[in-house]
Motif scaffolding. Structure first.
Motif, PDB file in Angstrom:
ATOM      1  N   VAL A   1     -14.013  20.674  41.291  1.00  0.00           N
ATOM      2  CA  VAL A   1     -12.788  21.036  40.579  1.00  0.00           C
ATOM      3  C   VAL A   1     -11.623  20.228  41.150  1.00  0.00           C
ATOM      4  N   SER A   2     -10.852  19.625  40.266  1.00  0.00           N
ATOM      5  CA  SER A   2      -9.736  18.788  40.722  1.00  0.00           C
ATOM      6  C   SER A   2      -8.533  18.942  39.819  1.00  0.00           C
ATOM      7  N   ASP A   3      -7.346  18.859  40.400  1.00  0.00           N
ATOM      8  CA  ASP A   3      -6.158  18.800  39.544  1.00  0.00           C
ATOM      9  C   ASP A   3      -5.786  17.349  39.235  1.00  0.00           C
ATOM     10  N   GLY A   4      -6.595  16.424  39.716  1.00  0.00           N
ATOM     11  CA  GLY A   4      -6.424  15.015  39.374  1.00  0.00           C
ATOM     12  C   GLY A   4      -7.636  14.548  38.581  1.00  0.00           C
ATOM     13  N   THR A   5      -8.106  13.348  38.904  1.00  0.00           N
ATOM     14  CA  THR A   5      -9.227  12.792  38.152  1.00  0.00           C
ATOM     15  C   THR A   5     -10.568  13.400  38.563  1.00  0.00           C
ATOM     16  N   GLY A   6     -10.629  13.882  39.781  1.00  0.00           N
ATOM     17  CA  GLY A   6     -11.899  14.415  40.281  1.00  0.00           C
ATOM     18  C   GLY A   6     -12.794  13.354  40.890  1.00  0.00           C
ATOM     19  N   TRP A   7     -12.331  12.080  40.894  1.00  0.00           N
ATOM     20  CA  TRP A   7     -13.233  11.038  41.399  1.00  0.00           C
ATOM     21  C   TRP A   7     -13.485  11.163  42.903  1.00  0.00           C
ATOM     22  N   THR A   8     -12.501  11.675  43.642  1.00  0.00           N
ATOM     23  CA  THR A   8     -12.712  11.818  45.084  1.00  0.00           C
ATOM     24  C   THR A   8     -13.790  12.853  45.365  1.00  0.00           C
ATOM     25  N   ALA A   9     -13.711  13.973  44.642  1.00  0.00           N
ATOM     26  CA  ALA A   9     -14.741  15.000  44.803  1.00  0.00           C
ATOM     27  C   ALA A   9     -16.103  14.419  44.426  1.00  0.00           C
ATOM     28  N   GLU A  10     -16.136  13.717  43.305  1.00  0.00           N
ATOM     29  CA  GLU A  10     -17.405  13.159  42.839  1.00  0.00           C
ATOM     30  C   GLU A  10     -17.961  12.161  43.866  1.00  0.00           C
ATOM     31  N   HIS A  11     -17.099  11.320  44.364  1.00  0.00           N
ATOM     32  CA  HIS A  11     -17.536  10.303  45.323  1.00  0.00           C
ATOM     33  C   HIS A  11     -18.071  10.956  46.600  1.00  0.00           C
ATOM     34  N   SER A  12     -17.346  11.944  47.092  1.00  0.00           N
ATOM     35  CA  SER A  12     -17.757  12.576  48.349  1.00  0.00           C
ATOM     36  C   SER A  12     -19.055  13.366  48.180  1.00  0.00           C
ATOM     37  N   VAL A  13     -19.146  14.101  47.076  1.00  0.00           N
ATOM     38  CA  VAL A  13     -20.368  14.875  46.835  1.00  0.00           C
ATOM     39  C   VAL A  13     -21.549  13.928  46.697  1.00  0.00           C
ATOM     40  N   ASN A  14     -21.328  12.836  45.979  1.00  0.00           N
ATOM     41  CA  ASN A  14     -22.388  11.863  45.798  1.00  0.00           C
ATOM     42  C   ASN A  14     -22.832  11.282  47.146  1.00  0.00           C
ATOM     43  N   ALA A  15     -21.858  10.924  47.962  1.00  0.00           N
ATOM     44  CA  ALA A  15     -22.187  10.378  49.282  1.00  0.00           C
ATOM     45  C   ALA A  15     -22.958  11.407  50.095  1.00  0.00           C
ATOM     46  N   SER A  16     -22.517  12.652  49.982  1.00  0.00           N
ATOM     47  CA  SER A  16     -23.166  13.697  50.741  1.00  0.00           C
ATOM     48  C   SER A  16     -24.586  13.945  50.223  1.00  0.00           C
TER      49      SER A  16
ATOM     50  N   ARG B   1      -2.610  12.885  41.289  1.00  0.00           N
ATOM     51  CA  ARG B   1      -2.418  11.605  40.611  1.00  0.00           C
ATOM     52  C   ARG B   1      -2.183  11.879  39.141  1.00  0.00           C
ATOM     53  N   GLY B   2      -1.276  11.161  38.565  1.00  0.00           N
ATOM     54  CA  GLY B   2      -1.058  11.321  37.131  1.00  0.00           C
ATOM     55  C   GLY B   2      -0.055  12.407  36.816  1.00  0.00           C
ATOM     56  N   ALA B   3       0.405  13.137  37.837  1.00  0.00           N
ATOM     57  CA  ALA B   3       1.432  14.142  37.586  1.00  0.00           C
ATOM     58  C   ALA B   3       2.720  13.422  37.188  1.00  0.00           C
ATOM     59  N   PRO B   4       3.547  14.087  36.362  1.00  0.00           N
ATOM     60  CA  PRO B   4       4.738  13.406  35.863  1.00  0.00           C
ATOM     61  C   PRO B   4       5.629  12.834  36.955  1.00  0.00           C
ATOM     62  N   GLY B   5       5.695  13.480  38.112  1.00  0.00           N
ATOM     63  CA  GLY B   5       6.580  12.976  39.161  1.00  0.00           C
ATOM     64  C   GLY B   5       6.054  11.750  39.898  1.00  0.00           C
ATOM     65  N   ARG B   6       4.824  11.360  39.610  1.00  0.00           N
ATOM     66  CA  ARG B   6       4.206  10.292  40.396  1.00  0.00           C
ATOM     67  C   ARG B   6       4.491   8.908  39.823  1.00  0.00           C
ATOM     68  N   ASN B   7       4.659   7.971  40.693  1.00  0.00           N
ATOM     69  CA  ASN B   7       4.946   6.597  40.276  1.00  0.00           C
ATOM     70  C   ASN B   7       3.762   5.678  40.516  1.00  0.00           C
ATOM     71  N   PHE B   8       3.555   4.768  39.593  1.00  0.00           N
ATOM     72  CA  PHE B   8       2.616   3.686  39.860  1.00  0.00           C
ATOM     73  C   PHE B   8       3.335   2.374  39.633  1.00  0.00           C
ATOM     74  N   PRO B   9       4.071   1.918  40.621  1.00  0.00           N
ATOM     75  CA  PRO B   9       4.855   0.708  40.394  1.00  0.00           C
ATOM     76  C   PRO B   9       3.975  -0.475  40.015  1.00  0.00           C
ATOM     77  N   LEU B  10       4.550  -1.340  39.207  1.00  0.00           N
ATOM     78  CA  LEU B  10       3.833  -2.558  38.825  1.00  0.00           C
ATOM     79  C   LEU B  10       3.900  -3.520  40.009  1.00  0.00           C
ATOM     80  N   SER B  11       3.042  -3.277  40.964  1.00  0.00           N
ATOM     81  CA  SER B  11       3.104  -4.035  42.208  1.00  0.00           C
ATOM     82  C   SER B  11       2.342  -5.338  42.083  1.00  0.00           C
ATOM     83  N   GLU B  12       2.506  -6.159  43.103  1.00  0.00           N
ATOM     84  CA  GLU B  12       1.748  -7.399  43.188  1.00  0.00           C
ATOM     85  C   GLU B  12       0.250  -7.087  43.223  1.00  0.00           C
ATOM     86  N   ASP B  13      -0.080  -6.048  43.969  1.00  0.00           N
ATOM     87  CA  ASP B  13      -1.471  -5.604  44.063  1.00  0.00           C
ATOM     88  C   ASP B  13      -2.080  -5.371  42.698  1.00  0.00           C
TER      89      ASP B  13
END
Lengths: 395, 395
Positions: free
Chosen positions: B111-126, B217-229
């Motif tokens: 269960v995630s309030d974001g994308t859930g990829w961290t949970a998925e990745h960790s569970v998978n690794a485990s 991630r993805g919450a309205p207050g969050r920024n994803f600047p158009l960085s060089e990265d």
């Protein structure tokens, strides 16, 4: 500032910064010298570390911690910071790449006996909670990944270096004795440490009633059977690459997911992200005045997703793109000028309106991984029409 | 059985199994009904869950746990399992995809309030630690991902469902009040639960001396600047796609990493994996009797990596490939017969021997992510000639 990066792949920040290299020095108090390798800290490194610690006030805390914990210290184990005697010196390196420490960043050491990707992914996700204070806001963080660390000597060496650099340590060590070692040594030396994999592995072990193998991925005893999954994923990646940017529209029916959007809405990186999760993705560019392929309207509309974006953000992205591609002035303005951008987005909007089954995803301000999460949620909901939407997998 | 999958992308298992759909039923004891949504469990679901619990003996443990914990129960909160009164019924569904539960697998709710990829990745690794007992060995696990869960009602609904299905819950909830809620409710109901993001975020907060934002991630207050990265990563992906399979050999000098190997050594998925980490990758196929592009020998040899593989494993992969591509009998045998496979690998071996600076990576038995870890370790070591090899990044 434009506060969004439609295509930001926030889970994998880039570019990887090369390590700050250190010149060997004699290491006076060796706890457990690595065998056959020489990895030693530099004087400069120690000075930087010390200066940083002093500025941050952390050294005092650390000293206090050490005093408290000294009570339970193994007399053979001493804090490697005691061997430091450098002084604060210039903290500005000539080259930002080779002098990561010069950024005054706090360091996080990620140590793994496998690939280290789980540690990296988790730390990255967690750093997402500190975006308000990272590099642009005076709170830079340097992460350092040490993968394939499968013996105690190298582990000790890294933890010792973490102490020198004032780093915290996060580890994913499948080998329980290594994990225990990391825990104990960090505790003794007062180094903040977090076990990433241990707690979830323990919880799963207890849930399944089965003991974990204790083997990192890639260990000789581990198997990677040539499963159906394996072939399916490779196929998805290869399919997606071939279908990129509107290629082979006659194959759209073979795709699991079809993305449609104007140039620079992130179709390609999004397609690749989804392909790595095993979905065959085709993407179809929407270009003002260019007829869309007939096959787009013939495939199951439930698998088509429209992408849209704020025109101002799109213009910013397109300008950068046009510049990097070295477009001529004329082409560049046609591609990125606001009138053109608005017209093209309007053309896309009309196309989407004519195909009301296609969900339209607003990608402004979303990282690739977030757009992917939205698409997959909708994809699975639509496909299975469940009362409780979820994406399920069998292991 | 061939015990290795050279190209196994073990961090992303596939195909995602669709959810087992349930028909709505009246929900007798509603703790906190979802607003505007109706997600309810089915009778069949409850029966399966109950049967599974009985067979696994877990129900008894759970009951015991509940008894112990009842002491501290909020009188308003009751275990939703108490509302079950179904019986064990047939556990075999007609379709493996739509009847995940029919596999008797133990369930893990992510269960995630974001994308859930961290949970998925960790569970998978485990779960990598339990490969010895998963689907082929009678210990299947079903994971269910619930992403974008950002209100208490939906969170409660999912936890209630987890209780019904005898699932454990792992969560990554950036919102601290949601995380606390999940923790408390799971504790009250005796549901095994693990907070994936919390401990590492707390540790980093304490290390940095900065509070986390509490925003997914993805919450309205969050920024994803158009960085060089951001631009660099997109560019890496686009470059890598264009260079796939030996295309544009004149551009090899623009790549960060060049992979050379015979067909089916995993060059394409490996390139894509590395591209997503921000490296521009070109790959050059080695085909018996076909001259390699001159540019391969002109680029900096320190960025070229040879891939090699066990011939028996390669033959198995090629046979499957030839079949899936519908090669004719003749082409198929030329591609996958053992004599041909050995000759081609020998040709590759000679090429590598003539270019001793290229590291040769044995990919047999390695997942893509592992080969990638080896390559990046070598790449960074070579590039920076450090005394303590590491991959560093600045955030």
């Amino acid at each position: 500032m434009i506060s969004s990066a439609t295509l930001g792949l926030s889970s994998h920040r880039l570019p990887p910064q090369p390590p700050r290299c250190s010149t060997p020095e004699p290491n006076p108090k060796s706890l457990s010298e690595p065998q056959g390798r020489k990895h030693k800290g530099s004087n400069q490194l120690n000075r930087w570390s010390r200066a940083r610690s002093i500025r941050s006030g952390r050294k005092l805390d650390r000293l206090h911690q050490r005093t408290t914990q000294r009570l339970e210290l193994n007399p053979q184990v001493q804090n490697p910071k005691e061997s430091e005697n450098g002084e604060a010196s210039s903290l500005t390196g000539s080259d930002g790449y080779d002098d990561v420490e010069a950024n005054f960043g706090k360091a996080i050491f990620m140590v793994s006996d496998g690939t280290g990707w789980t540690a990296e992914h988790s730390v990255n996700a967690s750093l997402g909670q500190f975006e308000h204070c990272l590099v642009d806001r005076g709170c830079p963080v340097n992460t350092h990944l040490f993968s394939g660390i499968d013996d105690v000597e190298r582990l000790m060496e890294i933890i010792k270096q973490a102490a020198k650099e004032g780093a915290m340590v996060v580890y994913t060590l499948a080998d329980p004795s290594l994990a225990e070692h990391a825990k104990q040594v960090c505790k003794l030396w007062g180094i903040p440490a977090t076990d990433i994999l241990g707690p979830i592995t323990e919880a799963i072990a207890s849930h399944l009633g089965v003991l974990p193998s204790g083997l990192p991925r890639g260990a000789p005893g581990r198997n990677f059977p040539l499963s159906e999954d394996y072939f399916r994923r490779i196929e998805a990646i290869e399919f997606t690459i071939k279908q990129d940017d509107g290629a082979l529209p006659q194959n759209l029916h073979k795709a699991d997911i079809v993305l449609a959007g104007v140039s620079r809405t992130g179709k390609t990186p999004l397609s690749i992200y989804l392909a790595q999760k095993g979905y065959k993705v085709a993407n179809v560019p929407i270009v003002n005045g260019v007829k869309l392929p007939k096959s787009l309207f013939e495939v199951d509309p439930e698998k088509v997703f429209g992408l849209t974006i704020n025109p101002v953000v799109l213009q910013t992205i397109r300008r950068a793109r046009a510049k990097s591609l070295g477009f001529s002035e004329e082409v560049r303005s046609n591609y990125s000028e606001m009138d053109h951008v608005r017209e093209e987005l309007e053309f896309a909007r009309r196309t989407f309106a004519q195909n009301p089954v296609w969900p339209v995803i607003e990608v402004t301000g979303k990282a690739i991984e977030e757009t992917a999460a939205v698409i997959l949620r909708l994809y699975h909901d639509r496909k299975h029409k469940c009362s409780m939407p979820r994406i399920s997998k069998l292991y």
